[in-house]
Design a protein around this motif. Structure first.
Motif, PDB file in Angstrom:
ATOM      1  N   ARG A  94       0.870  -1.313   0.043  1.00 35.63           N
ATOM      2  CA  ARG A  94       0.060   0.075   0.137  1.00 35.63           C
ATOM      3  C   ARG A  94       0.905   1.216  -0.001  1.00 35.63           C
ATOM      4  O   ARG A  94       0.523   2.230  -0.682  1.00 35.63           O
ATOM      5  CB  ARG A  94      -0.940   0.072   1.235  1.00 35.63           C
ATOM      6  N   LEU A  95       2.141   1.137   0.760  1.00 34.20           N
ATOM      7  CA  LEU A  95       2.745   2.504   0.675  1.00 34.20           C
ATOM      8  C   LEU A  95       3.397   2.674  -0.415  1.00 34.20           C
ATOM      9  O   LEU A  95       3.677   3.737  -0.924  1.00 34.20           O
ATOM     10  CB  LEU A  95       3.850   2.254   1.782  1.00 34.20           C
ATOM     11  N   ALA A  96       3.780   1.446  -1.284  1.00 35.53           N
ATOM     12  CA  ALA A  96       4.382   1.952  -2.694  1.00 35.53           C
ATOM     13  C   ALA A  96       3.374   2.434  -3.720  1.00 35.53           C
ATOM     14  O   ALA A  96       3.726   3.051  -4.393  1.00 35.53           O
ATOM     15  CB  ALA A  96       5.069   0.562  -2.940  1.00 35.53           C
ATOM     16  N   THR A 208      -1.672  10.964   1.767  1.00 38.30           N
ATOM     17  CA  THR A 208      -1.869   9.461   1.646  1.00 38.30           C
ATOM     18  C   THR A 208      -0.604   8.761   2.112  1.00 38.30           C
ATOM     19  O   THR A 208      -1.166   7.761   3.015  1.00 38.30           O
ATOM     20  CB  THR A 208      -1.721   9.048   0.166  1.00 38.30           C
ATOM     21  N   LEU A 209       0.572   9.342   2.128  1.00 37.75           N
ATOM     22  CA  LEU A 209       1.747   8.740   2.699  1.00 37.75           C
ATOM     23  C   LEU A 209       1.495   8.783   4.263  1.00 37.75           C
ATOM     24  O   LEU A 209       1.830   7.936   5.032  1.00 37.75           O
ATOM     25  CB  LEU A 209       3.019   9.461   2.294  1.00 37.75           C
ATOM     26  N   GLU A 210       1.055   9.853   4.660  1.00 33.42           N
ATOM     27  CA  GLU A 210       1.115  10.166   6.175  1.00 33.42           C
ATOM     28  C   GLU A 210       0.017   9.394   6.908  1.00 33.42           C
ATOM     29  O   GLU A 210       0.271   8.774   7.951  1.00 33.42           O
ATOM     30  CB  GLU A 210       0.671  11.652   6.470  1.00 33.42           C
ATOM     31  N   HIS A 211      -1.288   9.103   6.184  1.00 30.13           N
ATOM     32  CA  HIS A 211      -2.058   8.407   6.712  1.00 30.13           C
ATOM     33  C   HIS A 211      -1.710   6.933   6.598  1.00 30.13           C
ATOM     34  O   HIS A 211      -1.916   6.115   7.891  1.00 30.13           O
ATOM     35  CB  HIS A 211      -3.332   8.377   5.535  1.00 30.13           C
ATOM     36  N   LEU A 212      -1.158   6.406   5.621  1.00 32.42           N
ATOM     37  CA  LEU A 212      -0.584   5.112   5.680  1.00 32.42           C
ATOM     38  C   LEU A 212       0.496   4.661   6.736  1.00 32.42           C
ATOM     39  O   LEU A 212       0.582   3.630   7.201  1.00 32.42           O
ATOM     40  CB  LEU A 212      -0.166   4.477   4.095  1.00 32.42           C
ATOM     41  N   LEU A 213       1.489   5.618   6.981  1.00 31.34           N
ATOM     42  CA  LEU A 213       2.358   5.376   8.036  1.00 31.34           C
ATOM     43  C   LEU A 213       1.627   5.306   9.527  1.00 31.34           C
ATOM     44  O   LEU A 213       1.925   4.850  10.174  1.00 31.34           O
ATOM     45  CB  LEU A 213       3.338   6.581   7.678  1.00 31.34           C
ATOM     46  N   HIS A 214       0.870   6.079   9.388  1.00 30.87           N
ATOM     47  CA  HIS A 214      -0.239   6.259  10.789  1.00 30.87           C
ATOM     48  C   HIS A 214      -0.824   5.023  10.853  1.00 30.87           C
ATOM     49  O   HIS A 214      -0.743   4.437  11.944  1.00 30.87           O
ATOM     50  CB  HIS A 214      -1.212   7.368  10.595  1.00 30.87           C
ATOM     51  N   VAL A 215      -1.403   4.477   9.946  1.00 35.05           N
ATOM     52  CA  VAL A 215      -2.060   3.134  10.080  1.00 35.05           C
ATOM     53  C   VAL A 215      -1.118   2.011  10.358  1.00 35.05           C
ATOM     54  O   VAL A 215      -1.149   0.994  11.176  1.00 35.05           O
ATOM     55  CB  VAL A 215      -2.907   2.835   8.816  1.00 35.05           C
TER      56      VAL A 215
END
Length: 222
Positions: A94-96, A208-215
């Motif tokens: 997902r991060l990629a 998007t990146l910040e949200h996924l890192l948070h998750v």
């Protein structure tokens, strides 16, 4: 008064809770009409709204199915991949992928796409259970992927959502999802949709990146 409200809420609950699994056939229109004491027209309207949201599929002469399998069943190798992929592998993918598709979303998304994204946010915020919230959380990210108008990417995101339906992901979510974290996710979703709607690619990628890192941090601890 919306005569289909109880029917709609029950169907959403069955889909969100996992009582109905991908590929499972729903009761017929007649059965639903009799069970909920509503007209066949009301049943068709409710089913059409669920189909528009991508939650079910309908095949003439066959019936209505939970989306994921049914008439267009996935290859068994895809199912095996979904069953064995770990949450860490999913988050890495997902991060990629998700920040990378922002430009395509902004280039191709229509007002109807943005409306569906906002509806996903609204449904997630109104969700009464963690399972229902997770359904609409996943549906939002899937809707964003659909807005790329790239069929290959849509298939990839469908597969990622199958991984999210596995028990191990659900156990992690149940352990990690506090009311405070859920509220934060909802706010992050709203900001992301607003950035996409504004066609602000740089901000949307960042959010998007910040949200996924948070998750990932909440789920996996890093």
């Amino acid at each position: 008064m919306d005569t289909g409200h109880k029917l709609r809420q029950d169907l959403l609950h069955h889909l969100a809770s996992g009582l109905w699994r991908p590929g499972q056939r729903l009761p017929t229109e007649r059965e639903l009409s009799e069970r909920y004491q509503v007209s066949r027209t009301t049943v068709r309207r409710v089913l059409a709204s669920l189909k528009e949201r991508g939650l079910i599929t309908q095949t003439v002469g066959s019936g209505t199915y939970v989306r994921g399998q049914g008439a267009g069943a996935r290859d068994s190798s895809d199912a095996a991949t979904a069953a064995t992929a770990s949450p860490a592998e999913l988050m890495e993918a997902r991060l990629a992928l998700e920040p990378a598709i922002v430009e395509m979303v902004i280039r191709h998304a229509t007002p109807a796409d943005f409306q569906r994204m906002e509806e996903c946010c609204e449904c997630a915020e109104a969700a009464a259970t963690m399972e229902e919230f997770e359904l609409w959380d996943a549906k939002l990210h899937e809707t964003i992927a659909q807005a790329t108008r790239n069929n290959f990417l849509r298939e990839v995101f469908d597969l990622m959502n199958e991984v999210r339906s596995q028990d191990v992901w659900g156990q992690l979510k149940r352990r990690s999802l506090t009311p405070e974290r859920r509220a934060a996710y909802q706010a992050e979703h709203r900001r992301l949709v607003a950035a996409l709607k504004d066609r602000d690619a740089a901000l949307a990628r960042q959010l998007t990146l910040e949200h996924l890192l948070h998750v990932r941090r909440n789920l996996l601890g890093y």
